[in-house]
Motif scaffolding. Structure first.
Motif, mmCIF file in Angstrom:
data_model
loop_
_atom_site.group_PDB
_atom_site.id
_atom_site.type_symbol
_atom_site.label_atom_id
_atom_site.label_comp_id
_atom_site.label_asym_id
_atom_site.label_seq_id
_atom_site.Cartn_x
_atom_site.Cartn_y
_atom_site.Cartn_z
ATOM 1 N N ILE A 231 41.042 45.949 45.012
ATOM 2 C CA ILE A 231 42.044 46.490 44.100
ATOM 3 C C ILE A 231 42.516 47.804 44.684
ATOM 4 C CG2 ILE A 231 42.525 47.033 41.683
ATOM 5 C CD1 ILE A 231 39.724 45.829 41.087
ATOM 6 N N LYS B 39 41.290 51.248 32.747
ATOM 7 C CA LYS B 39 41.538 50.033 33.513
ATOM 8 C C LYS B 39 40.241 49.310 33.858
ATOM 9 C CE LYS B 39 45.826 51.124 33.384
ATOM 10 N NZ LYS B 39 46.727 50.416 32.447
ATOM 11 N N ASN B 40 40.293 47.998 33.820
ATOM 12 C CA ASN B 40 39.135 47.162 34.133
ATOM 13 C C ASN B 40 38.867 47.186 35.640
ATOM 14 O OD1 ASN B 40 37.179 45.233 34.376
ATOM 15 N ND2 ASN B 40 38.350 43.584 33.435
ATOM 16 N N CYS C 241 37.142 45.292 37.355
ATOM 17 C CA CYS C 241 37.022 43.964 37.964
ATOM 18 C C CYS C 241 38.290 43.123 37.846
ATOM 19 C CB CYS C 241 35.839 43.223 37.341
ATOM 20 S SG CYS C 241 34.252 44.008 37.679
ATOM 21 N N ASP C 242 39.398 43.730 37.502
ATOM 22 C CA ASP C 242 40.681 43.020 37.465
ATOM 23 C C ASP C 242 41.519 43.407 38.679
ATOM 24 O OD1 ASP C 242 40.322 41.560 35.240
ATOM 25 O OD2 ASP C 242 41.514 42.808 33.909
ATOM 26 N N TYR C 243 42.219 42.438 39.236
ATOM 27 C CA TYR C 243 43.149 42.771 40.315
ATOM 28 C C TYR C 243 44.355 43.499 39.722
ATOM 29 C CZ TYR C 243 46.386 42.494 44.158
ATOM 30 O OH TYR C 243 47.264 42.827 45.156
ATOM 31 N N GLN C 244 44.650 44.658 40.243
ATOM 32 C CA GLN C 244 45.777 45.415 39.722
ATOM 33 C C GLN C 244 46.196 46.470 40.743
ATOM 34 O OE1 GLN C 244 44.504 47.845 36.295
ATOM 35 N NE2 GLN C 244 42.425 47.180 36.764
ATOM 36 N N ARG D 281 33.836 48.824 33.349
ATOM 37 C CA ARG D 281 33.428 47.425 33.354
ATOM 38 C C ARG D 281 33.513 46.952 31.910
ATOM 39 N NH1 ARG D 281 30.427 43.631 31.438
ATOM 40 N NH2 ARG D 281 29.070 42.311 32.719
ATOM 41 N N GLU D 282 34.414 46.022 31.642
ATOM 42 C CA GLU D 282 34.583 45.541 30.278
ATOM 43 C C GLU D 282 33.314 44.832 29.809
ATOM 44 O OE1 GLU D 282 37.986 43.084 29.770
ATOM 45 O OE2 GLU D 282 39.401 44.741 29.934
ATOM 46 N N LEU E 196 31.775 40.581 29.929
ATOM 47 C CA LEU E 196 32.479 40.002 31.070
ATOM 48 C C LEU E 196 31.458 39.377 32.007
ATOM 49 C CD1 LEU E 196 35.337 39.826 32.448
ATOM 50 C CD2 LEU E 196 34.659 41.860 33.736
ATOM 51 N N CYS F 134 32.545 43.602 42.304
ATOM 52 C CA CYS F 134 33.891 44.126 42.054
ATOM 53 C C CYS F 134 34.130 45.265 43.036
ATOM 54 C CB CYS F 134 34.008 44.654 40.622
ATOM 55 S SG CYS F 134 33.663 43.443 39.347
#
Length: 254
Positions: free
Chosen positions: A3, A136-137, A139-142, A155-156, A159, A165
């Motif tokens: 990310i 922002k998470n 572990c999400d691609y952004q 870290r949400e 999940l 990550c």
């Protein structure tokens, strides 16, 4: 998974509004609510307070005298360092819009300079409020650009993380990046003993921060909270890599 974040200055925003609240023994709740329902609490400092004239404050758990419950310049203030007491406030305030339940005010003997105070009379919390939408998470691609030089990652909860990550954070060429812990409790989310310390025996949760020169690794450790904007890392360059991996039960907070 990588990310990429583009930052303009440092890793933590300073454009937040600071709040100070306190509570005495016997008070059910402290006034610790973010003014906007879309905001959550970022704890900056937890302290015990004792009055110079503490003999005038009831030495039991039924304080109801408002003059005993808030800070004055003559008070003795000490940081809350005991894990069990610190955990109570982090678990019930951090990341919440307001305190989620009654929290007892621990008693400790206080000494400041050459003065000996009686037991602590109150607990004081200094906190900021930040918008949920700005967190922002990890572990999400952004890909995003910070407009104020700051960024919150987490870290949400709930999940399912199967792999590590990873992200890269980049600032302008002439700057460096500071990473601060808002609330980092890598021990399992559901503590297995009555002291609420969790158990890292079967939880390999690791957060790593590095640049091309240095690296720091923070692993699951019982009785440990990194928080109150504690500095974890200061880069030697204008970019850093962050990786988070876990093997075991979900951590309490990242």
């Amino acid at each position: 998974m990588e990310i990429y974040f583009i930052l303009v200055a440092s890793f933590l925003s300073s454009a937040l509004c600071e709040h100070i609240t306190s509570k005495c023994h016997g008070n059910n709740y402290m006034n610790s609510i973010c003014p906007n329902s879309s905001e959550v609490i970022v704890i900056k400092q937890l302290q015990y307070g004792a009055k110079l004239n503490g003999e005038n404050c009831p030495q039991n758990e039924q304080h109801n005298n408002n003059t005993c419950c808030s800070h004055e310049y003559t008070d003795c203030l000490k940081d809350v360092t005991d894990y069990a007491n610190k955990y109570l406030y982090f678990s019930r305030l951090s990341g919440q819009n307001g305190i989620s339940q009654n929290t007892a005010t621990p008693w400790i003997r206080m000494e400041c300079g050459n003065r000996t105070y009686p037991y602590s009379d109150y607990v004081q919390v200094v906190f900021d409020c930040t918008k949920v939408s700005e967190i922002k998470n990890l572990c999400d691609y952004q890909k995003m650009t910070s407009t104020n030089g700051g960024l919150y990652l987490h870290r949400e909860q709930h999940l399912n993380i199967k792999n590590t990550c990873e992200c890269m954070i980049i600032s302008s060429e002439s700057s460096t990046i500071n990473v601060f812990a808002v609330d980092l409790r890598l021990q399992p989310q559901y503590p297995v003993n009555e002291n609420l310390t969790g158990d890292c025996t079967n939880a390999t949760n690791i957060l790593k921060i590095s640049d091309n020169i240095n690296m720091t690794s923070i692993e699951c450790e019982n009785d440990t909270i990194y928080g109150e904007l504690e500095k974890l890392y200061s880069s030697s360059e204008n970019s850093i890599n962050i990786s988070y991996s876990e093997n075991g039960k979900e951590p309490q907070s990242v």
